[in-house]
Motif scaffolding. Structure first.
Motif: not given
Length: 120
Positions: A1-4, A41-43, A78-80, A97-102
Protein backbone atom coordinates in the motif's frame (compact mmCIF):
# COMPACT_ATOMS: atom_id res chain seq x y z
CA UNK A 1 0.00 0.00 0.00
CA UNK A 2 1.19 3.51 -0.80
CA UNK A 3 2.39 5.53 2.19
CA UNK A 4 1.82 9.30 2.13
CA UNK A 5 3.60 11.50 4.66
CA UNK A 6 2.89 15.21 5.09
CA UNK A 7 5.44 17.39 6.88
CA UNK A 8 3.57 20.48 8.04
CA UNK A 9 5.10 23.78 9.07
CA UNK A 10 4.86 24.72 12.75
CA UNK A 11 1.13 24.70 13.51
CA UNK A 12 -0.76 25.49 16.69
CA UNK A 13 -2.34 22.01 16.66
CA UNK A 14 -2.16 18.82 14.63
CA UNK A 15 -4.30 20.20 11.78
CA UNK A 16 -3.75 23.95 12.01
CA UNK A 17 -7.50 24.61 11.98
CA UNK A 18 -7.91 26.10 15.43
CA UNK A 19 -8.31 29.69 16.54
CA UNK A 20 -10.38 32.49 15.07
CA UNK A 21 -8.48 33.09 11.81
CA UNK A 22 -8.70 29.68 10.13
CA UNK A 23 -6.98 29.11 6.77
CA UNK A 24 -9.48 27.52 4.34
CA UNK A 25 -6.69 25.55 2.63
CA UNK A 26 -5.94 23.79 5.93
CA UNK A 27 -9.65 23.10 6.54
CA UNK A 28 -10.02 21.57 3.07
CA UNK A 29 -6.85 19.52 3.45
CA UNK A 30 -7.94 18.19 6.87
CA UNK A 31 -11.23 17.06 5.28
CA UNK A 32 -9.32 15.45 2.40
CA UNK A 33 -7.08 13.59 4.87
CA UNK A 34 -10.16 12.27 6.68
CA UNK A 35 -11.68 11.25 3.34
CA UNK A 36 -8.50 9.42 2.30
CA UNK A 37 -8.39 7.53 5.59
CA UNK A 38 -12.07 6.58 5.21
CA UNK A 39 -11.20 5.10 1.80
CA UNK A 40 -8.44 2.97 3.32
CA UNK A 41 -5.54 5.25 2.35
CA UNK A 42 -2.46 5.46 4.52
CA UNK A 43 -1.43 9.02 5.40
CA UNK A 44 0.56 10.51 8.26
CA UNK A 45 1.06 14.16 9.23
CA UNK A 46 3.98 15.60 11.16
CA UNK A 47 3.90 19.07 12.73
CA UNK A 48 7.26 20.85 12.96
CA UNK A 49 6.31 22.50 16.27
CA UNK A 50 5.17 19.27 17.92
CA UNK A 51 7.33 16.57 16.24
CA UNK A 52 10.67 18.12 15.25
CA UNK A 53 12.50 14.78 15.48
CA UNK A 54 10.38 13.38 12.64
CA UNK A 55 11.86 16.14 10.45
CA UNK A 56 15.42 15.67 11.71
CA UNK A 57 15.43 11.88 11.41
CA UNK A 58 14.16 11.66 7.82
CA UNK A 59 17.06 12.28 5.40
CA UNK A 60 14.80 13.50 2.56
CA UNK A 61 13.03 16.00 4.82
CA UNK A 62 16.24 17.09 6.53
CA UNK A 63 17.91 17.74 3.16
CA UNK A 64 14.85 19.63 1.90
CA UNK A 65 14.82 21.87 4.98
CA UNK A 66 18.56 22.50 4.61
CA UNK A 67 18.06 23.66 1.02
CA UNK A 68 14.71 25.42 1.21
CA UNK A 69 14.01 26.20 4.88
CA UNK A 70 10.86 25.76 6.94
CA UNK A 71 9.11 28.47 4.91
CA UNK A 72 8.88 26.02 1.98
CA UNK A 73 6.70 23.57 3.97
CA UNK A 74 4.45 21.66 3.68
CA UNK A 75 6.39 18.80 2.13
CA UNK A 76 4.66 15.64 0.91
CA UNK A 77 6.47 12.32 0.52
CA UNK A 78 4.95 9.38 -1.31
CA UNK A 79 6.65 6.10 -0.47
CA UNK A 80 9.60 8.08 0.88
CA UNK A 81 10.12 10.25 -2.21
CA UNK A 82 9.34 13.95 -2.51
CA UNK A 83 6.06 14.43 -4.39
CA UNK A 84 5.02 18.01 -3.57
CA UNK A 85 6.27 21.03 -1.65
CA UNK A 86 4.99 24.49 -0.82
CA UNK A 87 1.28 23.72 -0.77
CA UNK A 88 -1.12 21.05 0.41
CA UNK A 89 -2.20 18.45 -2.15
CA UNK A 90 -5.71 18.39 -3.53
CA UNK A 91 -8.00 15.39 -3.06
CA UNK A 92 -7.38 14.31 -6.66
CA UNK A 93 -3.63 14.16 -6.00
CA UNK A 94 -4.10 12.20 -2.79
CA UNK A 95 -6.39 9.74 -4.57
CA UNK A 96 -3.91 9.32 -7.43
CA UNK A 97 -0.99 8.67 -5.09
CA UNK A 98 -3.04 6.24 -2.98
CA UNK A 99 -4.46 4.55 -6.10
CA UNK A 100 -8.03 5.28 -5.00
CA UNK A 101 -10.76 6.14 -7.51
CA UNK A 102 -12.68 9.36 -7.05
CA UNK A 103 -16.43 9.18 -7.63
CA UNK A 104 -17.76 10.93 -10.74
CA UNK A 105 -19.44 14.19 -9.74
CA UNK A 106 -21.96 16.33 -11.52
CA UNK A 107 -20.43 19.39 -13.13
CA UNK A 108 -23.52 20.68 -14.98
CA UNK A 109 -26.69 21.63 -13.08
CA UNK A 110 -29.28 18.87 -13.43
CA UNK A 111 -27.50 17.28 -16.36
CA UNK A 112 -24.75 15.21 -14.83
CA UNK A 113 -21.19 15.33 -16.00
CA UNK A 114 -22.14 14.65 -19.63
CA UNK A 115 -25.51 16.44 -19.92
CA UNK A 116 -27.45 13.34 -18.98
CA UNK A 117 -25.54 10.97 -21.25
CA UNK A 118 -23.43 8.15 -19.79
CA UNK A 119 -19.89 9.26 -19.10
CA UNK A 120 -17.11 7.47 -20.95
Amino acid sequence: MTKIQVYDPALCCSTGICGVDVDQEKVTFAADVDWLKSQGGQIERFNLAQEPMAFAENPVVKSFLGRSGAGALPLVLVDGEMALAGRYPHRTELAKWAKISLPVTDTKPGGGCCSGNPCD
